[in-house]
Design an enzyme around this catalytic site. Structure first.
Site, mmCIF file in Angstrom:
data_model
loop_
_atom_site.group_PDB
_atom_site.id
_atom_site.type_symbol
_atom_site.label_atom_id
_atom_site.label_comp_id
_atom_site.label_asym_id
_atom_site.label_seq_id
_atom_site.Cartn_x
_atom_site.Cartn_y
_atom_site.Cartn_z
ATOM 1 N N GLU A 143 37.743 38.072 54.671
ATOM 2 C CA GLU A 143 38.431 37.586 55.871
ATOM 3 C C GLU A 143 37.927 36.217 56.329
ATOM 4 O O GLU A 143 38.677 35.448 56.915
ATOM 5 C CB GLU A 143 38.313 38.610 57.001
ATOM 6 C CG GLU A 143 36.894 38.824 57.475
ATOM 7 C CD GLU A 143 36.750 40.015 58.421
ATOM 8 O OE1 GLU A 143 37.515 40.971 58.296
ATOM 9 O OE2 GLU A 143 35.849 39.965 59.274
ATOM 10 N N GLU B 140 31.425 47.606 56.065
ATOM 11 C CA GLU B 140 31.441 46.145 55.981
ATOM 12 C C GLU B 140 29.970 45.693 55.970
ATOM 13 O O GLU B 140 29.263 45.990 55.024
ATOM 14 C CB GLU B 140 32.267 45.576 57.134
ATOM 15 C CG GLU B 140 32.755 44.163 56.869
ATOM 16 C CD GLU B 140 33.451 43.573 58.082
ATOM 17 O OE1 GLU B 140 33.107 43.940 59.209
ATOM 18 O OE2 GLU B 140 34.329 42.701 57.895
ATOM 19 N N GLU C 146 31.636 46.438 61.013
ATOM 20 C CA GLU C 146 30.533 46.131 61.939
ATOM 21 C C GLU C 146 29.571 47.323 61.980
ATOM 22 O O GLU C 146 29.309 47.908 63.041
ATOM 23 C CB GLU C 146 31.049 45.781 63.347
ATOM 24 C CG GLU C 146 31.875 44.516 63.408
ATOM 25 C CD GLU C 146 33.315 44.746 62.960
ATOM 26 O OE1 GLU C 146 33.863 45.823 63.245
ATOM 27 O OE2 GLU C 146 33.878 43.851 62.300
#
Ligand code: NOJ
Length: 682
Positions: free
Chosen positions: A476, A470, A452
């Site tokens: 995911e 990320e 994030e």
């Protein structure tokens, strides 16, 4: 690291800086790229508005485009007077601490125009023209005392012809979305970066570099014009600044083909050289983790009957890592605080120095050292950056005291809680926070995998402990996304879009496509595709995401995962088309071996490998490819492995052993791909 290497690493190997007076005609000046193909024209209009336009090989790319800022009190896009200007030329080659290549050439011409506003404010605009693009930034020199309250940035890019852009909407949480292509005149507000396909067949990448103490940029569109929108504080202000200061660089990479786009290093070149004196502790590595089990809902982060990060499980993962050459093991859910993460204790706050009672950190750290494996700590903040900042120094001391050098940070929450209240993580407040974390980590010799994050802008040149981030719709989503998982096309778009902004922790390597608890969602890929991702998706901290027991199901395929490096001497796009397929070749930084990875969208296709990129020599080659009947939905595990030997002479390949024919044509299944190791014979 010895001093000699340090000097080479952090500073230029060759530097040429010539300051030359400008030949300007009144309020107008031209500057070209070193190879003269790009030409930028800067003008100050009659009412003192700075503007620039851009041509490539004589063809207009950008029409006169506005520049400047709007502050609380002043419109800094008009009313300027020209004071002076300087030009300079710069040519250096610097060595990366880690990266897609070892050496990067920073070759550009520079123009600095000095302006004075009718309000008295001094502003310089600094341009850099590279052979493959250009950049500029606004500089407010050290002669003005008051805090400047920036309301807006007025930078625009007026395209001569309507390009199509790959982008994600600006409100996308954590930048985790599928990228969409449309003509810019049909776009709403998007995040930066965007990748552009121009009507004349050229490609462009529009983004910012060196984002420090300033909000992240976004774009909005009107006709063929792209405008800048800065992520605000909650009170609507974009930035509070005190001179001297400068904005991040705004840059546009512009190339004739995708190879050029992928090879461009403008963003890194625009960042400051390395500020970490001793980088010897910053080590690229592959790792595994107690992680996928939680996303599959087979384990929990919090302490309880299904707790993932227990001493026993971690010990088993450390053994698996050591036995298979992984450098580290990530342990998510090791520390107190997860009860608030839809667990049983919503009142809990994260502590970054308190392990759960069933996770014996002292024992595990000793054991990991014995086995030569790093424990990668995890700092999920749940969006409470204030709580994190309160513990920051202690938290990083704690990691250092165990002799560990890596952490994965996380900020899952749409708005982040800072001492300054709830704010976007991409606002100036968030940018300051991330910077503080990076600098604290560097002081304690800890490398960061930031989840994030704010979109990367090349800061890893300055702080190479910021190893990966990320800011991507990663693997995911294939465990729990309500839409069933990312379409196969997704991984053929990312390398040409998000990945151009920097390394991403995509987490390749799913070996078991069953998803018993959430059967409606799965990975849209074959096994060969998952292998190809290790080369395609660059990350110097590269996670093989699946459970150890799943890797043992396919030992022949797993061999590639154990062999593939994650730090490169050089990298080449062999072939590809955005949203269709990509074939990347990369040379290991520590050997003469090459690794090729490819991934495909939903349409099965045949591709041919052109071996001319290999230096002359004899190579043992192993190919992991989709079997003839493989496809992601019904037959994802069908894999063929072929060994052969090639002799390369002056770019021509000859088969010296093996049962293939040249030119080598490889079929990629729907959702498929392939992986190749190319090892030079002694
Ligand atoms: C979201 C991250 O992307 C994921 O990798 C992590 O496991 C969870 N947050 C928990 O921190």
């Amino acid at each position: 690291m010895n001093t000699h290497r340090l000097i080479i690493n952090c500073f230029a190997t060759a530097l040429l800086l010539l300051l030359v007076g400008c030949h300007n005609t009144g309020n107008s000046i031209y500057i070209s790229s070193p190879d003269n193909t790009l030409q930028l024209h800067f003008t100050l209009s009659d009412d003192g508005a700075p503007q620039y336009s851009l041509a490539k090989a004589g063809k207009t790319i950008l029409l006169p485009s506005a520049m400047g800022l709007q502050t609380e009190t002043t419109d800094l896009s008009t009313g300027f007077q020209w004071l002076d200007c300087q030009t300079a030329a710069h040519d250096e080659t610097w060595e990366t601490t880690w990266g897609e290549e070892r050496y990067i050439r920073n070759y550009h011409k520079q123009l600095t125009v000095q302006l004075k506003h009718s309000s008295g404010t001094r502003m310089d605009i600094e341009f850099r023209l590279f052979n493959d693009g250009f950049a500029f930034r606004y500089i407010f020199p050290d002669n003005q005392a008051d805090t400047m309250i920036v309301r807006k940035e007025l930078t625009e890019y007026v395209f001569a012809q309507t390009p199509e852009a790959w982008s994600i909407p600006w409100r996308t949480e954590y930048y985790e979305a599928l990228w969409q292509k449309a003509p810019i005149c049909e776009k709403d507000t998007t995040c930066s970066p965007i990748t552009l396909e121009l009507q004349n067949g050229m490609y462009a990448f529009l983004h910012e570099a060196a984002l420090v103490d300033y909000p992240a940029e976004n774009f909005y569109y009107s006709g063929d014009t792209i405008r800048t929108f800065l992520t605000p504080w909650s009170n609507g202000v974009a930035a509070y600044k005190t001179a001297p200061w400068q904005t991040p660089w705004r840059f546009l990479t512009l190339t004739d083909d995708l190879q050029g786009l992928m090879a461009s290093r403008i963003m890194l070149n625009l960042n400051e050289p390395c500020k970490i004196a001793d980088t010897s502790w910053i080590k690229p590595m592959k790792f595994i983790g107690i992680w996928w089990g939680m996303h599959l809902k087979q384990m929990t982060w919090w302490n309880g009957p299904k707790h993932g990060a227990t001493t026993e499980t971690m010990k088993r993962y450390i053994d698996f890592a050591a036995d298979n050459g992984f450098g580290g093991v990530l342990a998510e859910g090791w520390n107190v605080g997860w009860g608030s993460w839809d667990g049983p204790h919503p009142e809990e706050q994260f502590s970054f120095v308190t392990p759960y009672s069933d996770y014996d950190i002292d024992y595990l750290a000793d054991y990991a050292h014995q086995r030569g494996v790093q424990i990668i700590f995890h700092h999920e903040t749940g969006g409470d950056a204030a709580n994190y900042e309160n513990q920051l120094d202690t938290a990083y001391c704690y990691i250092e005291q165990y002799g560990m050098h890596a952490v994965k940070t996380g900020y899952v929450a749409p708005y982040i809680n800072y001492a300054e209240g709830k704010q976007y993580n991409r606002s100036q407040v968030g940018i300051r926070h991330y910077r503080k974390v990076i600098e604290t980590a560097a002081r304690h010799h800890v490398a960061i995998d930031n989840h994030e994050p704010v979109m990367p802008t090349g800061l890893q040149r300055t702080y190479p402990n910021l190893m990966t981030q990320e800011g991507i719709r990663g693997q995911e989503w294939n465990a729990w996304s309500q839409d069933g998982g990312s379409p196969a096309e997704h991984v053929t778009v990312l390398p040409f879009t998000r990945m151009l902004a920097g390394p991403a922790d995509y987490t390749p390597g799913v070996f078991n496509f069953a998803n018993p608890i959430q059967p409606g969602t799965r990975v849209h890929a074959t096994l060969a595709n998952q292998l190809g991702l290790f080369v395609v998706m660059y990350s110097p901290l590269q996670m093989a995401c699946d459970l150890p027991e799943n890797y043992l199901l396919y030992p022949d395929a797993f061999r590639f995962v154990t062999e593939v490096p994650c730090d490169w001497e050089q990298s080449r796009l062999l072939d590809g088309a955005i949203g269709d397929y990509i074939i990347m070749a990369r040379q290991d930084r520590n050997t003469t071996n090459w690794y090729i990875g490819a991934v495909n969208d939903e349409t099965a296709r045949e591709v041919t490998i052109d071996w001319s990129f290999l230096p002359s020599g004899t190579y043992d080659v192993t190919l992991w490819q989709d079997a003839a009947d493989a496809e992601w939905q019904n037959n994802p595990y069908a894999l063929d492995i072929t060994d052969f030997q090639l002799r390369i002479k002056r770019g021509k390949a000859e088969l010296t052993n093996g049962n293939i024919s040249l030119p080598l044509s490889i079929r990629m299944a729907s959702g498929g791909g392939f992986a190749i190791t190319v090892k030079e014979r002694d």
